[in-house]
Design a protein around this motif. Structure first.
Motif, PDB file in Angstrom:
ATOM      1  N   THR A  76      39.573  -4.293 -95.410  1.00  0.00           N
ATOM      2  CA  THR A  76      38.911  -3.783 -96.613  1.00  0.00           C
ATOM      3  C   THR A  76      37.774  -2.828 -96.270  1.00  0.00           C
ATOM      4  OG1 THR A  76      37.497  -5.742 -96.660  1.00  0.00           O
ATOM      5  CG2 THR A  76      39.488  -5.796 -98.012  1.00  0.00           C
ATOM      6  N   SER A  77      37.264  -2.887 -95.058  1.00  0.00           N
ATOM      7  CA  SER A  77      36.197  -1.970 -94.641  1.00  0.00           C
ATOM      8  C   SER A  77      36.719  -0.580 -94.276  1.00  0.00           C
ATOM      9  CB  SER A  77      35.437  -2.567 -93.452  1.00  0.00           C
ATOM     10  OG  SER A  77      36.332  -2.783 -92.367  1.00  0.00           O
ATOM     11  N   ASN A  78      38.026  -0.406 -94.222  1.00  0.00           N
ATOM     12  CA  ASN A  78      38.598   0.899 -93.901  1.00  0.00           C
ATOM     13  C   ASN A  78      38.197   1.924 -94.968  1.00  0.00           C
ATOM     14  OD1 ASN A  78      40.404   2.500 -92.207  1.00  0.00           O
ATOM     15  ND2 ASN A  78      41.714   2.611 -94.010  1.00  0.00           N
ATOM     16  N   PHE A  84      43.226   8.959 -97.808  1.00  0.00           N
ATOM     17  CA  PHE A  84      43.974   9.664 -98.846  1.00  0.00           C
ATOM     18  C   PHE A  84      43.558  11.117 -98.991  1.00  0.00           C
ATOM     19  CE2 PHE A  84      45.106   5.315-100.060  1.00  0.00           C
ATOM     20  CZ  PHE A  84      46.490   5.475-100.080  1.00  0.00           C
ATOM     21  N   ALA A  85      42.366  11.468 -98.545  1.00  0.00           N
ATOM     22  CA  ALA A  85      41.951  12.874 -98.557  1.00  0.00           C
ATOM     23  C   ALA A  85      42.744  13.685 -97.541  1.00  0.00           C
ATOM     24  CB  ALA A  85      40.456  12.989 -98.276  1.00  0.00           C
ATOM     25  N   SER A  86      43.319  13.007 -96.539  1.00  0.00           N
ATOM     26  CA  SER A  86      44.069  13.725 -95.506  1.00  0.00           C
ATOM     27  C   SER A  86      45.577  13.500 -95.568  1.00  0.00           C
ATOM     28  CB  SER A  86      43.531  13.348 -94.127  1.00  0.00           C
ATOM     29  OG  SER A  86      43.697  11.965 -93.896  1.00  0.00           O
ATOM     30  N   VAL A  87      46.067  12.891 -96.649  1.00  0.00           N
ATOM     31  CA  VAL A  87      47.515  12.710 -96.811  1.00  0.00           C
ATOM     32  C   VAL A  87      48.169  14.098 -96.827  1.00  0.00           C
ATOM     33  CG1 VAL A  87      49.323  11.958 -98.408  1.00  0.00           C
ATOM     34  CG2 VAL A  87      47.333  10.519 -98.032  1.00  0.00           C
ATOM     35  N   PRO A  88      49.233  14.291 -96.062  1.00  0.00           N
ATOM     36  CA  PRO A  88      49.888  15.598 -96.040  1.00  0.00           C
ATOM     37  C   PRO A  88      50.347  16.020 -97.439  1.00  0.00           C
ATOM     38  CG  PRO A  88      50.752  14.186 -94.310  1.00  0.00           C
ATOM     39  CD  PRO A  88      49.886  13.329 -95.175  1.00  0.00           C
ATOM     40  N   PRO A  89      50.056  17.248 -97.826  1.00  0.00           N
ATOM     41  CA  PRO A  89      50.420  17.699 -99.178  1.00  0.00           C
ATOM     42  C   PRO A  89      51.934  17.783 -99.385  1.00  0.00           C
ATOM     43  CG  PRO A  89      49.539  19.511 -97.880  1.00  0.00           C
ATOM     44  CD  PRO A  89      49.372  18.267 -97.057  1.00  0.00           C
ATOM     45  N   ASN A  90      52.690  17.964 -98.325  1.00  0.00           N
ATOM     46  CA  ASN A  90      54.149  18.106 -98.430  1.00  0.00           C
ATOM     47  C   ASN A  90      54.884  16.806 -98.134  1.00  0.00           C
ATOM     48  OD1 ASN A  90      53.446  18.021 -95.742  1.00  0.00           O
ATOM     49  ND2 ASN A  90      54.942  19.549 -95.108  1.00  0.00           N
ATOM     50  N   ARG A  91      54.210  15.682 -98.310  1.00  0.00           N
ATOM     51  CA  ARG A  91      54.812  14.386 -97.993  1.00  0.00           C
ATOM     52  C   ARG A  91      56.047  14.138 -98.860  1.00  0.00           C
ATOM     53  NH1 ARG A  91      50.535  13.281-101.383  1.00  0.00           N
ATOM     54  NH2 ARG A  91      50.968  11.818-103.070  1.00  0.00           N
ATOM     55  N   GLN A  92      56.939  13.326 -98.317  1.00  0.00           N
ATOM     56  CA  GLN A  92      58.192  13.008 -98.993  1.00  0.00           C
ATOM     57  C   GLN A  92      58.202  11.542 -99.398  1.00  0.00           C
ATOM     58  OE1 GLN A  92      60.985  14.080 -95.987  1.00  0.00           O
ATOM     59  NE2 GLN A  92      60.555  16.253 -96.142  1.00  0.00           N
ATOM     60  N   TYR A  93      57.068  11.040 -99.831  1.00  0.00           N
ATOM     61  CA  TYR A  93      56.942   9.633-100.187  1.00  0.00           C
ATOM     62  C   TYR A  93      55.788   9.448-101.173  1.00  0.00           C
ATOM     63  CZ  TYR A  93      53.463  10.081 -96.437  1.00  0.00           C
ATOM     64  OH  TYR A  93      52.433  10.498 -95.636  1.00  0.00           O
ATOM     65  N   PHE A  94      55.797   8.288-101.799  1.00  0.00           N
ATOM     66  CA  PHE A  94      54.696   7.881-102.654  1.00  0.00           C
ATOM     67  C   PHE A  94      53.762   7.043-101.795  1.00  0.00           C
ATOM     68  CE2 PHE A  94      58.293   8.658-105.377  1.00  0.00           C
ATOM     69  CZ  PHE A  94      57.731   9.447-106.378  1.00  0.00           C
ATOM     70  N   ALA A  95      52.474   7.291-101.903  1.00  0.00           N
ATOM     71  CA  ALA A  95      51.497   6.626-101.049  1.00  0.00           C
ATOM     72  C   ALA A  95      50.630   5.660-101.852  1.00  0.00           C
ATOM     73  CB  ALA A  95      50.617   7.664-100.363  1.00  0.00           C
ATOM     74  N   ALA A  96      50.355   4.512-101.246  1.00  0.00           N
ATOM     75  CA  ALA A  96      49.476   3.517-101.857  1.00  0.00           C
ATOM     76  C   ALA A  96      48.740   2.784-100.740  1.00  0.00           C
ATOM     77  CB  ALA A  96      50.279   2.523-102.693  1.00  0.00           C
ATOM     78  N   ALA A  97      47.619   2.164-101.100  1.00  0.00           N
ATOM     79  CA  ALA A  97      46.845   1.391-100.133  1.00  0.00           C
ATOM     80  C   ALA A  97      46.962  -0.090-100.451  1.00  0.00           C
ATOM     81  CB  ALA A  97      45.376   1.801-100.172  1.00  0.00           C
ATOM     82  N   THR A  98      47.005  -0.901 -99.398  1.00  0.00           N
ATOM     83  CA  THR A  98      46.989  -2.351 -99.535  1.00  0.00           C
ATOM     84  C   THR A  98      45.940  -2.876 -98.567  1.00  0.00           C
ATOM     85  OG1 THR A  98      49.337  -2.333-100.051  1.00  0.00           O
ATOM     86  CG2 THR A  98      48.375  -4.440 -99.445  1.00  0.00           C
ATOM     87  N   PRO A  99      44.700  -3.040 -99.037  1.00  0.00           N
ATOM     88  CA  PRO A  99      43.651  -3.516 -98.144  1.00  0.00           C
ATOM     89  C   PRO A  99      43.768  -5.016 -97.876  1.00  0.00           C
ATOM     90  CG  PRO A  99      42.790  -3.171-100.343  1.00  0.00           C
ATOM     91  CD  PRO A  99      44.213  -2.712-100.366  1.00  0.00           C
ATOM     92  N   GLY A 100      43.351  -5.410 -96.687  1.00  0.00           N
ATOM     93  CA  GLY A 100      43.342  -6.828 -96.341  1.00  0.00           C
ATOM     94  C   GLY A 100      43.914  -7.071 -94.960  1.00  0.00           C
ATOM     95  N   SER A 101      43.678  -8.241 -94.441  1.00  0.00           N
ATOM     96  CA  SER A 101      44.162  -8.629 -93.127  1.00  0.00           C
ATOM     97  C   SER A 101      45.649  -8.951 -93.183  1.00  0.00           C
ATOM     98  CB  SER A 101      43.414  -9.864 -92.635  1.00  0.00           C
ATOM     99  OG  SER A 101      44.043 -10.380 -91.479  1.00  0.00           O
ATOM    100  N   PHE A 102      46.395  -8.458 -92.217  1.00  0.00           N
ATOM    101  CA  PHE A 102      47.813  -8.810 -92.179  1.00  0.00           C
ATOM    102  C   PHE A 102      48.042 -10.149 -91.490  1.00  0.00           C
ATOM    103  CE2 PHE A 102      47.499  -5.585 -88.714  1.00  0.00           C
ATOM    104  CZ  PHE A 102      47.852  -6.360 -87.631  1.00  0.00           C
ATOM    105  N   GLN A 103      46.965 -10.880 -91.241  1.00  0.00           N
ATOM    106  CA  GLN A 103      47.104 -12.271 -90.793  1.00  0.00           C
ATOM    107  C   GLN A 103      47.557 -13.151 -91.951  1.00  0.00           C
ATOM    108  OE1 GLN A 103      46.702 -13.769 -87.706  1.00  0.00           O
ATOM    109  NE2 GLN A 103      46.593 -11.727 -86.868  1.00  0.00           N
TER     110      GLN A 103
END
Length: 163
Positions: A76-78, A84-103
């Protein structure tokens, strides 16, 4: 990321069975665990997408290539704003964030088709005991990585990640 592209391509080609992959919609979900703020995460995602599309094409399933949802995960500190300010403008996907530990659990059951992590070993909850024992063949000489280590070191980390 370019150095591991061949490994990713081979693993996807060998392990991903698109013919038996349940898609509840026309969306293929990918998660990058520990994405940080880029740009390596975007290179990894692009490599994964290309490898998956290659499988569809090799099976003559070009017409069935799904849309892609990419979930960028980190603590969550990321700084997700910087990401998201640096996501490539020509991306071929939908982008989303999922904050939290993958533990812990981050997604509903069967919601993700592919997980990727460039560097997750530092998140192990416990160092394999055999790495700390100077008498063990897996003793890692107090190093925190297994690059160029004995096979026993690799095996100790691999068995720990399965627990």
């Amino acid at each position: 990321m370019e150095a591991v592209k061949v490994i990713i391509d081979e693993a996807i080609a060998k392990e991903l069975d698109l013919r038996n992959l349940p898609l509840s919609s026309n969306t293929f979900s990918i998660v990058d665990l520990g994405c940080s703020i880029g740009p390596n995460t975007f290179i990894a995602v692009q490599n994964i997408l290309e490898a998956i599309k290659q499988i569809y094409q090799s099976l003559s399933l070009d017409y069935q290539i799904p849309e892609f949802s990419i979930f960028f995960n980190d603590q969550t500190s990321n700084d997700f704003n910087a990401l998201f300010a640096s996501v490539p403008p020509n991306r071929q996907y939908f982008a989303a964030a999922t904050p939290g530990s993958f533990q812990g659990r981050l997604f509903p059951e069967f919601a993700v088709h592919f997980f990727h992590s460039s560097n997750a070993i530092h998140w192990l909850s416990k160092v394999p005991e055999e790495l700390m024992d100077r008498e063990s063949l897996a003793w890692n000489k107090e190093r925190v990585h297994y690059t160029n280590a004995r096979q026993q070191v690799y095996d100790a980390y691999a068995s720990r990640s399965l627990n």
